[in-house]
Design a protein around this motif. Sequence first.
Motif: not given
Length: 335
Positions: A50-51, A54, A57-58
Motif C-alpha cells: 500500500i502507499t 495510506s 493514516q491507518q
Amino acid sequence: MQKAVREEPAPSDLRVGVQAGPELTFRKLKAFWAVAQSQSLTGAAKLLGITQPSLSQQIIGLEQSLGYPLFVRRSNRMILTEAGVLMLRKAEPVLRGMQDLEDTLAAYGSGQRHPLRLAGVESLLRTILPEALRHMDLDGTAECDLLEGAPADVLEMLYSRQADIGLLAANSISEASTGFLQIPIMADPTVLAVPESLDLGCVARIEDLAPEAQAILGASIQIAFGTQHSRRIESWFSDMLPQNRMTARVRSFETALSMVRAGLGICIVPALSVGPSPGVRLYHAGLEPRRIVALIQPAQHRTGRHAAVVAALQAAGSAMRLPPIEPLPALLSRP
C-alpha cells in the motif's frame, strides 16, 4: 478553585477491545504489526503493498481510537512505546490465528494444501536444501515452492506469509527484530579464499612472495551484504592486510569467487559457498562462523510437515561436507 487533572490510565491497563470498539479492524491491526516489524513506514508500506500516506493514516487512526501513542517517531524510524509493546504482544496471536484460518479455508476451498514455501539465500538453497529434500516426507506430498533472496528479502517473505520457513545466517539479521524461532542447522566456517596457485603456508612474510602474488594479496573483492557484515570484513583486512585495497564490491559469493579464480584478488566467504569447483585455496580466517538457522513461526514449529522440513534441514546440516580448509597462514597472524 483548583482545576481537577484527568489521570491517564497506565499502558498496562490498555484494554483494546473496550477503547477501540469497532475502530480496531483487522486491517489496522495488520498495519500496526507491519510497522512494528519494519520499524519504518516505508518498509511496512512495501510489505503490505500500500502507499505510505495510506499506512500513516491507518496508524494515526489506530492511535486516536486507542487513546495512546503506539510509536515514537525518530527520524525515519518508528519505535514502539510501552503501550505499543503490549499491543504487539496481544496482536500477534490474533494475526496468526486469522492467517491460519485463511490458509485453512483456502485449502478447503481448493481441495488441497498450498505447497510448503521455503525462502533462503542462494548459497544455502544450493547446498543444504538438495540434501534435505531427499529425506523429506511431507505427509505424502513433497511439493515445495523455493524462494531465493537476500536475508532482508527472506525476512520480508516470512513477515508477509509468502514463505513458511526461512533459511539464512543468523549473523546477517537483527536477532531482536525477527519474531521467529531460530532453529540451528549448522555452523559454516568463514574462510579466506585465494587463487589455488597462491600457497600462503610456505612463506613467513608477505615480502617473501613473488611480486605478482603480492599484487593478488593486495587486492580484495568484498561482498555488499549490509553494514554490519561489511564492517567486519573491512576490519579484518585492516588488521591482517593493512596494505590491501578493495578493487571490487559484488552482490554474491559466487561472483566474488569467480574473480578470485581469475587471479583478480582474494575474498572472505563462508566455506559452503565455495562448492566443489576447484580453482581456489581456502584458509581459516579466524572470524565467527556463519550460523545457519531455520526461521519459523512458533506456532508451526511442531506441526507435521513444518517439523519434518526442519528435521530434514538439521540432518542435512549434520551431513554437510565442507571443502578442505588450511590453518590461518603465519604471515597473516597478528603479532
